[in-house]
Design a protein around this motif. Structure first.
Motif, short mmCIF file in Angstrom:
data_model
loop_
_atom_site.label_atom_id
_atom_site.label_comp_id
_atom_site.label_asym_id
_atom_site.label_seq_id
_atom_site.Cartn_x
_atom_site.Cartn_y
_atom_site.Cartn_z
N PHE A 1 41.20 6.31 -37.35
CA PHE A 1 41.54 4.89 -37.30
C PHE A 1 40.31 4.00 -37.10
N LYS A 2 39.20 4.62 -36.73
CA LYS A 2 37.97 3.86 -36.45
C LYS A 2 36.81 4.61 -37.10
N LYS A 3 36.69 4.44 -38.40
CA LYS A 3 35.76 5.23 -39.22
C LYS A 3 34.29 5.04 -38.83
N GLU A 4 33.95 3.96 -38.15
CA GLU A 4 32.55 3.73 -37.80
C GLU A 4 32.06 4.61 -36.65
N LEU A 5 32.97 5.30 -35.99
CA LEU A 5 32.55 6.23 -34.93
C LEU A 5 31.78 7.39 -35.56
N PRO A 6 30.75 7.89 -34.86
CA PRO A 6 30.03 9.06 -35.39
C PRO A 6 30.98 10.25 -35.51
N PHE A 7 30.67 11.15 -36.42
CA PHE A 7 31.48 12.36 -36.55
C PHE A 7 31.37 13.23 -35.30
N ASN A 8 30.23 13.21 -34.67
CA ASN A 8 29.95 14.06 -33.51
C ASN A 8 30.31 13.32 -32.22
N PHE A 9 31.28 13.85 -31.48
CA PHE A 9 31.70 13.22 -30.22
C PHE A 9 30.55 13.16 -29.22
N GLU A 10 29.74 14.20 -29.16
CA GLU A 10 28.60 14.21 -28.23
C GLU A 10 27.63 13.07 -28.54
N LYS A 11 27.42 12.81 -29.81
CA LYS A 11 26.55 11.70 -30.21
C LYS A 11 27.15 10.37 -29.74
N HIS A 12 28.46 10.23 -29.90
CA HIS A 12 29.12 9.01 -29.43
C HIS A 12 28.99 8.87 -27.91
N LEU A 13 29.16 9.97 -27.18
CA LEU A 13 28.99 9.93 -25.72
C LEU A 13 27.59 9.46 -25.35
N GLU A 14 26.59 9.98 -26.04
CA GLU A 14 25.21 9.58 -25.77
C GLU A 14 25.00 8.10 -26.07
N ASN A 15 25.58 7.62 -27.15
CA ASN A 15 25.47 6.19 -27.50
C ASN A 15 26.10 5.32 -26.41
N VAL A 16 27.28 5.72 -25.92
CA VAL A 16 27.96 4.95 -24.89
C VAL A 16 27.17 5.00 -23.58
N LYS A 17 26.61 6.16 -23.25
CA LYS A 17 25.78 6.27 -22.04
C LYS A 17 24.59 5.32 -22.12
N ARG A 18 23.94 5.30 -23.27
CA ARG A 18 22.79 4.41 -23.46
C ARG A 18 23.22 2.96 -23.35
N GLU A 19 24.34 2.63 -23.99
CA GLU A 19 24.87 1.27 -23.97
C GLU A 19 25.20 0.82 -22.54
N LYS A 20 25.79 1.71 -21.78
CA LYS A 20 26.20 1.38 -20.40
C LYS A 20 25.11 1.66 -19.37
N LYS A 21 23.99 2.20 -19.83
CA LYS A 21 22.85 2.52 -18.97
C LYS A 21 23.26 3.41 -17.80
N THR A 22 23.88 4.53 -18.16
CA THR A 22 24.31 5.50 -17.16
C THR A 22 24.01 6.90 -17.66
N ASN A 23 23.94 7.84 -16.75
CA ASN A 23 23.69 9.23 -17.12
C ASN A 23 24.96 10.07 -17.17
N PHE A 24 26.05 9.54 -16.65
CA PHE A 24 27.28 10.32 -16.60
C PHE A 24 28.48 9.46 -17.00
N LEU A 25 29.29 10.01 -17.87
CA LEU A 25 30.56 9.40 -18.27
C LEU A 25 31.60 10.49 -18.42
N LYS A 26 32.80 10.21 -17.96
CA LYS A 26 33.88 11.17 -18.20
C LYS A 26 34.35 11.01 -19.63
N ARG A 27 34.55 12.14 -20.29
CA ARG A 27 35.02 12.12 -21.67
C ARG A 27 36.34 11.36 -21.78
N SER A 28 37.21 11.55 -20.80
CA SER A 28 38.51 10.88 -20.83
C SER A 28 38.34 9.35 -20.74
#
Length: 118
Positions: A35-62
Protein backbone atom coordinates in the motif's frame (compact mmCIF):
# COMPACT_ATOMS: atom_id res chain seq x y z
CA UNK A 1 -9.25 8.38 16.87
CA UNK A 2 -5.51 7.70 16.69
CA UNK A 3 -5.59 6.16 20.18
CA UNK A 4 -8.21 3.65 19.05
CA UNK A 5 -6.10 2.68 16.02
CA UNK A 6 -3.05 2.34 18.27
CA UNK A 7 -5.10 -0.03 20.43
CA UNK A 8 -6.03 -2.03 17.32
CA UNK A 9 -2.34 -2.40 16.46
CA UNK A 10 -1.58 -3.36 20.07
CA UNK A 11 -4.18 -6.13 19.85
CA UNK A 12 -2.68 -7.28 16.53
CA UNK A 13 0.73 -7.38 18.25
CA UNK A 14 -0.79 -9.47 21.05
CA UNK A 15 -1.92 -12.04 18.49
CA UNK A 16 1.64 -12.14 17.13
CA UNK A 17 3.30 -12.34 20.56
CA UNK A 18 4.00 -16.07 20.64
CA UNK A 19 6.20 -15.94 17.54
CA UNK A 20 3.29 -16.58 15.23
CA UNK A 21 5.62 -17.71 12.44
CA UNK A 22 3.21 -17.17 9.59
CA UNK A 23 2.80 -13.49 10.42
CA UNK A 24 6.02 -11.93 11.72
CA UNK A 25 7.26 -8.30 11.53
CA UNK A 26 8.92 -8.78 8.14
CA UNK A 27 5.75 -10.23 6.65
CA UNK A 28 3.68 -7.37 8.08
CA UNK A 29 6.16 -4.82 6.71
CA UNK A 30 6.01 -6.30 3.22
CA UNK A 31 2.24 -6.44 3.43
CA UNK A 32 2.21 -2.72 4.32
CA UNK A 33 4.59 -2.11 1.42
CA UNK A 34 1.83 -3.20 -0.96
CA UNK A 35 0.00 0.00 0.00
CA UNK A 36 3.04 2.27 0.35
CA UNK A 37 5.33 1.49 -2.57
CA UNK A 38 7.92 4.13 -1.64
CA UNK A 39 9.06 2.06 1.34
CA UNK A 40 12.37 0.24 0.76
CA UNK A 41 12.06 -3.46 -0.03
CA UNK A 42 14.36 -4.22 2.90
CA UNK A 43 12.74 -3.72 6.32
CA UNK A 44 16.17 -3.39 7.98
CA UNK A 45 17.01 -0.53 5.62
CA UNK A 46 13.74 1.18 6.55
CA UNK A 47 14.53 0.72 10.26
CA UNK A 48 17.92 2.34 9.73
CA UNK A 49 16.33 5.25 7.86
CA UNK A 50 13.81 5.81 10.67
CA UNK A 51 16.58 5.59 13.31
CA UNK A 52 18.57 8.22 11.43
CA UNK A 53 15.49 10.40 11.00
CA UNK A 54 14.61 10.18 14.70
CA UNK A 55 18.28 10.40 15.78
CA UNK A 56 18.12 7.30 17.93
CA UNK A 57 20.02 4.02 18.11
CA UNK A 58 17.10 1.83 19.12
CA UNK A 59 13.57 1.40 17.81
CA UNK A 60 11.10 -1.39 18.38
CA UNK A 61 10.06 -3.00 15.13
CA UNK A 62 6.45 -2.96 16.31
CA UNK A 63 6.62 0.83 16.85
CA UNK A 64 7.91 1.35 13.31
CA UNK A 65 5.15 -0.87 11.91
CA UNK A 66 2.57 0.97 14.01
CA UNK A 67 3.80 4.29 12.56
CA UNK A 68 3.46 3.01 9.00
CA UNK A 69 -0.04 1.71 9.72
CA UNK A 70 -1.25 4.93 11.37
CA UNK A 71 -0.27 6.91 8.26
CA UNK A 72 -2.65 4.94 6.05
CA UNK A 73 -6.03 6.38 5.10
CA UNK A 74 -9.10 4.83 6.70
CA UNK A 75 -10.07 2.65 3.73
CA UNK A 76 -6.65 1.01 3.63
CA UNK A 77 -6.61 0.49 7.42
CA UNK A 78 -9.96 -1.29 7.16
CA UNK A 79 -8.70 -3.49 4.30
CA UNK A 80 -5.56 -4.35 6.25
CA UNK A 81 -7.49 -5.27 9.41
CA UNK A 82 -9.88 -7.46 7.41
CA UNK A 83 -6.94 -9.23 5.75
CA UNK A 84 -5.17 -9.66 9.10
CA UNK A 85 -8.27 -11.23 10.65
CA UNK A 86 -8.61 -13.60 7.72
CA UNK A 87 -4.96 -14.64 7.99
CA UNK A 88 -5.13 -15.02 11.77
CA UNK A 89 -8.14 -17.33 11.49
CA UNK A 90 -6.62 -19.22 8.58
CA UNK A 91 -3.35 -19.85 10.42
CA UNK A 92 -5.07 -20.77 13.67
CA UNK A 93 -3.73 -17.95 15.83
CA UNK A 94 -5.03 -17.64 19.40
CA UNK A 95 -8.83 -17.66 19.17
CA UNK A 96 -9.08 -15.78 22.47
CA UNK A 97 -6.85 -12.96 21.18
CA UNK A 98 -8.63 -12.83 17.82
CA UNK A 99 -11.98 -12.55 19.63
CA UNK A 100 -10.60 -9.71 21.77
CA UNK A 101 -9.59 -7.81 18.60
CA UNK A 102 -12.93 -8.50 16.90
CA UNK A 103 -14.86 -7.33 19.97
CA UNK A 104 -12.78 -4.15 20.17
CA UNK A 105 -13.45 -3.45 16.48
CA UNK A 106 -17.20 -4.04 16.93
CA UNK A 107 -17.40 -1.97 20.13
CA UNK A 108 -15.50 0.92 18.54
CA UNK A 109 -16.86 0.65 15.01
CA UNK A 110 -18.20 4.21 14.91
CA UNK A 111 -14.99 5.75 16.26
CA UNK A 112 -12.77 3.71 13.95
CA UNK A 113 -14.81 3.55 10.76
CA UNK A 114 -17.58 6.11 11.15
CA UNK A 115 -20.24 3.41 10.75
CA UNK A 116 -23.09 4.91 12.76
CA UNK A 117 -25.71 2.68 11.19
CA UNK A 118 -24.02 -0.63 11.97
Amino acid sequence: MTEKWEEVMELVSEINKNNFEDFNANIVYHYFRRFKKELPFNFEKHLENVKREKKTNFLKRSDVLRGIFLDFPLEIKEDIINDFLYKFHRHKASKRRILKLEEFLDNNRNDLFGDENL
